[in-house]
Write an enzyme that holds these catalytic residues in place. Structure first.
Site, PDB file in Angstrom:
ATOM      1  N   ASP A  54       9.084  18.539  42.521  1.00 20.51           N
ATOM      2  CA  ASP A  54       9.909  18.535  41.302  1.00 20.51           C
ATOM      3  C   ASP A  54       9.060  19.074  40.156  1.00 20.51           C
ATOM      4  O   ASP A  54       8.141  19.846  40.393  1.00 20.51           O
ATOM      5  CB  ASP A  54      10.430  17.113  41.029  1.00 20.51           C
ATOM      6  CG  ASP A  54      11.801  17.123  40.369  1.00 20.51           C
ATOM      7  OD1 ASP A  54      11.900  17.637  39.246  1.00 20.51           O
ATOM      8  OD2 ASP A  54      12.761  16.620  40.978  1.00 20.51           O
ATOM      9  N   HIS A  77       8.794  22.582  40.264  1.00 19.82           N
ATOM     10  CA  HIS A  77       9.864  23.117  39.420  1.00 19.82           C
ATOM     11  C   HIS A  77       9.363  23.577  38.061  1.00 19.82           C
ATOM     12  O   HIS A  77      10.147  23.813  37.155  1.00 19.82           O
ATOM     13  CB  HIS A  77      10.968  22.067  39.243  1.00 19.82           C
ATOM     14  CG  HIS A  77      11.712  21.765  40.502  1.00 19.82           C
ATOM     15  ND1 HIS A  77      12.768  20.890  40.545  1.00 19.82           N
ATOM     16  CD2 HIS A  77      11.558  22.224  41.771  1.00 19.82           C
ATOM     17  CE1 HIS A  77      13.242  20.812  41.790  1.00 19.82           C
ATOM     18  NE2 HIS A  77      12.507  21.610  42.541  1.00 19.82           N
TER      19      HIS A  77
END
Length: 235
Positions: A54, A77
């Site tokens: 993430d 991310h």
């Protein structure tokens, strides 16, 4: 290493320095943000390596005077401000600097994201992304004010979060996708004072294909080298 959720989380903290940290989790592991900050001020994060499934670093509501420097991010991310506006009475975000960072094979580079449904009023301002290198990154520069990962019709909704005074300076490298600069701001609250300065990114796709930029509901200015050509007009 391999946390079930956020690896490090700072809530209502002040005057914290984080350095020389290594965080690692599989690239398919959800919600494994490396470092999350919210409702905190005067936080320094530098000289660290973060690889997760993430956000490498996520900056939530109420974050003020946050300096993020010399971070190697990937996979993951990217470094995200948000998401913002998901809950009522969120505190504003301002004074965020992300500088001298390297992104390798991440979903995003530098990102601001706000919820579109439901959406509550909030502001994000005085944000600087400076000297950022991207390599094989899907969304190197992105403002997403239609963020709602659990729905498919987000474009029908306008975020109530106001984004202003954001500078993207000296961002260079290779975009994995054709749209290297993607600025999708709220129709109800257009982004203001957005500055693109010295952007230099190629498209890592088909030979001879150039990267592009996309803007909607954006007011700002572009200076210096603009590759891809800026969707914000020069002064």
């Amino acid at each position: 290493m391999n946390s079930k959720g956020f690896h490090m989380s700072f809530f209502r903290c002040s005057n914290i320095s984080i350095s020389n940290v290594k965080i690692q989790a599989p690239d398919i592991s959800p919600n494994t943000d490396g470092i999350h900050i919210s409702n905190s001020n005067n936080i320094q994060i530098f000289k660290s390596k973060i690889a997760t499934g993430d956000d490498c670093i996520s900056v939530g509501p109420g974050s003020r005077t946050i300096n993020i420097t010399n971070i190697k991010c990937g996979p993951g991310h990217g470094i995200s401000i948000g998401s913002l506006g998901r809950r009522p009475n969120e505190e504003d975000v301002y004074g965020i600097t992300v500088k001298d960072c390297n992104f390798i094979s991440t979903m995003n580079g530098v990102r601001i994201k706000t919820a579109s449904q439901p959406s509550y009023p909030n502001t994000a301002s005085k944000i600087i992304f400076d000297n950022i290198h991207v390599n094989n990154v899907s969304n190197p520069i992105i403002i997403d004010q239609y963020y709602c990962p659990h729905r498919k019709d987000c474009k029908q909704d306008s975020s109530k979060v106001k984004i202003s005074d954001v500078t993207f300076n000296n961002i260079w490298g290779m975009s994995k996708t054709k749209i290297a600069v993607d600025l999708e701001c709220s129709q109800a609250n257009p982004c203001q004072k957005i500055v693109l300065r010295d952007i230099n990114m190629d498209y890592h796709g088909l030979p001879g294909k150039l990267a592009t930029s996309f803007c909607s509901n954006v007011q700002g200015e572009a200076y210096g080298k603009q590759k891809p050509p800026s969707c914000i007009k020069r002064p």
